[in-house]
Design an enzyme around this catalytic site. Structure first.
Site, short mmCIF file in Angstrom:
data_model
loop_
_atom_site.label_atom_id
_atom_site.label_comp_id
_atom_site.label_asym_id
_atom_site.label_seq_id
_atom_site.Cartn_x
_atom_site.Cartn_y
_atom_site.Cartn_z
N THR A 212 28.33 25.78 23.24
CA THR A 212 29.68 26.44 22.16
C THR A 212 29.03 28.13 21.99
OG1 THR A 212 28.25 24.74 20.75
CG2 THR A 212 28.85 26.97 19.59
N HIS B 44 34.27 22.67 23.55
CA HIS B 44 33.85 21.84 24.76
C HIS B 44 33.37 20.35 24.61
CE1 HIS B 44 29.48 20.93 23.09
NE2 HIS B 44 29.70 22.49 23.03
N GLU C 125 32.77 21.76 17.22
CA GLU C 125 31.99 21.45 17.57
C GLU C 125 32.50 20.18 18.78
OE1 GLU C 125 29.68 22.88 18.82
OE2 GLU C 125 28.99 20.84 20.32
C1 GP9 Z 1 24.34 24.89 17.87
C2 GP9 Z 1 25.79 24.50 18.24
C3 GP9 Z 1 25.36 23.58 19.26
O1 GP9 Z 1 23.16 26.38 17.25
O2 GP9 Z 1 26.08 25.95 18.32
O3 GP9 Z 1 25.30 23.92 20.35
P1 GP9 Z 1 25.78 23.63 21.79
O4 GP9 Z 1 24.50 22.03 22.02
O5 GP9 Z 1 27.13 21.96 21.81
O6 GP9 Z 1 25.40 24.32 22.94
MN MN Z 2 29.36 23.18 21.24
#
Ligand code: GP9
Ligand code: MN
Length: 400
Positions: free
Chosen positions: A80, A256, A38
């Protein structure tokens, strides 16, 4: 019109490189564990603050992995989910919204389907958020995932969660049982969560001091990235202890950027650099690490993007991609002049970058004549348009 688009796609596929390296099939039949890191930007890799590494585990892992050091974030508004979409399909995200939300009823030639067909793989996703977030429940069915282990499969308490949900260390921990019960070979995707804006973390989970810039978001980011790194270290330890490490190929990618332009001055401060367009662009790089136990490490600096991950992984698994309707390039053989295309219209090659209507030489960091970038812009426009046509016209339904 649809027919024209198909002809264009066919033409496009025909000029794709069919080269193979000695690594073709090096991971044939192995389990695939892919980890979405993340908001992880590449600048944290191999970087220390006050003598402390931000990502000590990843820095070690890289030494025994293929480290793709020049990979750009190509995700758009779907964040994501856009990154997931690119990894599984080798298509670009849409100019607005998330494909997961907008086109869940399409037919896709996705990685789970290819792996099922070629090697009878089981495909699953592990993620600590609600099933409906980014419309994952529906889209994962469409993409051919066999199971989605989501929030309801975890023991989530106020102690073990923060921000969007369960923290990464308990997340990996609690995933182990289900992972070990999967029938092999499997393709298992883990989507981490703790390193998400606004980067909150209790003191006891901080394995590094916050940074000391004028931007608190950036200062906290360092601690949540460090926490993510720790969770990966523990996950690998568990896999080794349970004999689940050797027969697996690991793919780790930043999904990202984490620090938006609004807070980027803190990163420039941390790195001691000016706030130039080119520096901003370079900060859009995300790590991509492919680890095959027993394989020697190597840094590969070909400029690429997340859309290229699929072709690269398939190469290692020994599955040909030259007949696939996808835009990703195999990074092990990619022509460095083949441009990396960002959804906002930026285009990057190993030598040039086109950003905000200006063409830059990456070497001199100077603005150069626009015509140097023109051919790449043209390719970018064509490919994005084709990718959009494939998605919005649901054209892959014809190739089933
Ligand atoms: C939430 C995670 C985060 O399930 O995928 O989301 P994002 O804001 O980074 O797309
Ligand atoms: Mn994300």
């Amino acid at each position: 019109d649809e027919k024209d688009a198909r002809e264009l796609v066919d033409e496009f596929i025909q000029d794709k490189q069919k080269e193979r390296t000695d690594l073709f099939g090096a991971a044939k039949g192995k389990n695939v564990v892919i980890i979405s890191l993340e908001s992880t930007q590449n600048f944290v890799i191999n970087r220390s603050i006050n003598g402390e590494e931000i990502t000590p585990f990843l820095n070690d892992l890289i030494k025994e992995s293929f480290y793709f050091s020049t990979i750009y974030d190509q995700a758009a508004q779907g964040k994501t989910s856009d990154a997931e979409f690119m990894v599984d399909n080798g298509l670009y995200p849409l100019p607005s919204g998330s494909v997961f939300v907008r086109r869940p009823e399409n037919t896709f030639d996705s990685l789970p389907k290819i792996l099922k067909e070629e090697g009878n793989y089981t495909s699953v996703t592990f993620h600590g958020n609600d099933r409906e977030f980014w419309n994952r429940e529906q889209m994962y069915n469409t993409l051919g995932y066999d199971h989605y282990f989501s929030k309801r499969n975890y023991n989530v308490t106020s102690e073990n969660s923060i921000n969007y949900g369960i923290k990464d260390i308990p997340f990996f921990n609690q995933s182990m049982d289900e992972l070990s019960n999967l029938s092999e070979p499997y393709y298992a995707k883990f989507i981490t969560l703790t390193n998400h804006f606004p980067f909150l973390l209790e003191k006891e989970d901080q394995f590094i001091e916050p940074a000391n810039t004028e931007v608190d978001v950036v200062n906290r980011y360092i601690t949540t990235v460090r926490y993510l790194d720790e969770s990966l270290k523990q996950f690998f330890q568990l896999l080794k202890e349970q004999g689940m490490y050797e027969d697996t190929i690991f793919v780790l990618y930043g999904d990202h950027y984490g620090i938006s332009q609004k807070y980027e001055s803190g990163v420039h401060e941390l790195l001691g650099q000016e706030a130039t367009p080119l520096n901003h662009l370079e900060l859009q790089q995300v790590p991509l690490i492919i680890h095959m136990p027993g394989e020697e490490g190597k840094v590969i600096d070909t400029a690429g993007g997340q859309v290229d991950i699929r072709a690269t992984v398939l190469h290692l698994l020994g599955i040909a991609t030259d007949d696939k309707m996808a835009f990703g390039r195999d990074l092990l053989v990619k022509n460095p002049d083949d441009p990396v295309i960002i959804r906002d219209g930026s285009v990057i090659t190993n030598d040039y970058a086109y950003i905000d209507n200006l063409c830059y030489s990456k070497k001199s960091k100077e603005v150069v004549a626009r015509k140097k970038c023109l051919q790449y812009q043209e390719i970018a426009r064509e490919r994005l348009e084709l990718s959009d046509q494939i998605i919005l016209g649901d054209l892959l339904r014809f190739s089933e």
